[in-house]
Design an enzyme around this catalytic site. Sequence first.
Site, short mmCIF file in Angstrom:
data_model
loop_
_atom_site.label_atom_id
_atom_site.label_comp_id
_atom_site.label_asym_id
_atom_site.label_seq_id
_atom_site.Cartn_x
_atom_site.Cartn_y
_atom_site.Cartn_z
N TRP A 73 1.16 -11.13 0.37
CA TRP A 73 1.19 -9.70 0.69
C TRP A 73 0.64 -8.84 -0.44
CZ3 TRP A 73 0.84 -8.67 5.43
CH2 TRP A 73 1.49 -9.45 6.40
N ASP A 91 6.39 -2.67 -2.47
CA ASP A 91 6.45 -3.08 -1.08
C ASP A 91 7.75 -3.85 -0.91
OD1 ASP A 91 6.27 -4.30 1.39
OD2 ASP A 91 4.32 -5.24 1.06
N LYS A 150 11.31 -6.46 9.57
CA LYS A 150 12.05 -7.53 8.90
C LYS A 150 13.53 -7.17 8.81
CE LYS A 150 7.86 -9.19 7.99
NZ LYS A 150 6.64 -8.67 7.40
C1 LIG Z 1 5.42 -8.33 7.04
C2 LIG Z 1 5.00 -7.76 5.73
C3 LIG Z 1 3.95 -6.84 5.62
C4 LIG Z 1 3.07 -6.43 6.81
O1 LIG Z 1 3.74 -5.63 7.70
P1 LIG Z 1 2.96 -5.02 8.97
O2 LIG Z 1 4.03 -4.25 9.66
O3 LIG Z 1 2.43 -6.16 9.76
O4 LIG Z 1 1.88 -4.15 8.46
C5 LIG Z 1 3.66 -6.33 4.36
N1 LIG Z 1 4.38 -6.68 3.28
C6 LIG Z 1 5.39 -7.57 3.34
C7 LIG Z 1 6.15 -7.91 2.11
C8 LIG Z 1 5.74 -8.13 4.57
O5 LIG Z 1 6.75 -9.00 4.65
#
Ligand SMILES: *Cc1c(COP(=O)(O)O)cnc(C)c1O
Length: 358
Positions: free
Chosen positions: A100, A170, A194
């Site tokens: 990511w 993030d 998540k």
């Molecule tokens: C799942 C995830 C993303 C991407 O999320 P989207 O909603 O598909 O844009 C980005 N960063 C992390 C750490 C993730 O687990």
Amino acid sequence: MIYNFGAGPAMLPVEVMQRAQQEFLDWHGRGMSLMEMSHRSRDFVAVAEKSEADLRQLLDIPEDYAVLFLQGGATSQFAMTPLNLLRGHECADYLHTGYWSGKAIREARRYCRVNIAASGESDNFMSIPASADWILDPDAAYVYYTANETISGVEFASIPDTGEVPLVADMTSNLLARPLDVSRFGLIFAGAQKNIGPSGLVVAIIHKDLLGHAGEQTPGLYNYQNHADNGSMYNTPATYSWYIAGLVFEWLLEMGGLTIMARRNREKAALLYQLIDTSDFYSNPVHPDCRSDMNITFRLLDETREDAFLKGAEDNGLLALKGHRSVGGMRASIYNAMPVEGVHALVDYMAEFERSQA
Ligand SMILES: *Cc1c(COP(=O)(O)O)cnc(C)c1O
């Protein structure tokens, strides 16, 4: 009983879904669904305001931070971060710790020079370089990191210290897993699917000093200031996802808040790591300093037994354990909504499978 170990969209608390189901056709006696109501109606605005207040309470978010409920998932933030936070700088620091952060880096390169201040690549992203070895650029507009790499199961054990330089995180797969000192950050964002709610929604928590710096060419929808000025209603928000996120925040408060969740999450992860570490059938390659509490990756030492493992797991109601296609192996995602019983069921199955293969 079915337990879903998928990484996202992931399990939601059963209580939340039951309440959403109960309220779906006739929201609070209004004779219609909340989904049919204007986002500007008094009822929806009250839902939106309560969800923000509850999130502020859960994370103890200081007054000088804006809380935004946006669309486009976490990926939208990969572009919004440089578009809004460069503030005339030409460079930003990124910690490359896995999939990511790699994707965020590729997006940021469209807008600025990216300084890779540290990279776990030489160790296959199974460890995070020690902060003493990071090479930060003195001209960087911000320092960016991925607090939990969802795919490899690598999580920062502490918040990086970047002095005066704004820190961006993030936290898509670990926001709300434990209490957090929000004041250490310039910007935190988390895609909802998540640990927060349905996909599509992304929550951004941004220090107000960082608002209002987007360039003229920045699309209006990608300018944090527009969202902050309009209570996240610069355009029609994702009302259903926002509402469900609000129910999840209420559920977390009812559960006793994030200190309780942190203890539960630690306990759940420890159950799995203990089984993996004491077995010579399973293994986890992540450095013990940075093992994730949220996504526990593991391999069978004999990979030819993976299909049988997954088939047996499904027969036992343990779903979505296959690891991400980019790393293989297994992954158990155990966010807030995964009850301790689900992890016990998985650990019991893993021990039983190992015995059956002897
Ligand atoms: C799942 C995830 C993303 C991407 O999320 P989207 O909603 O598909 O844009 C980005 N960063 C992390 C750490 C993730 O687990």
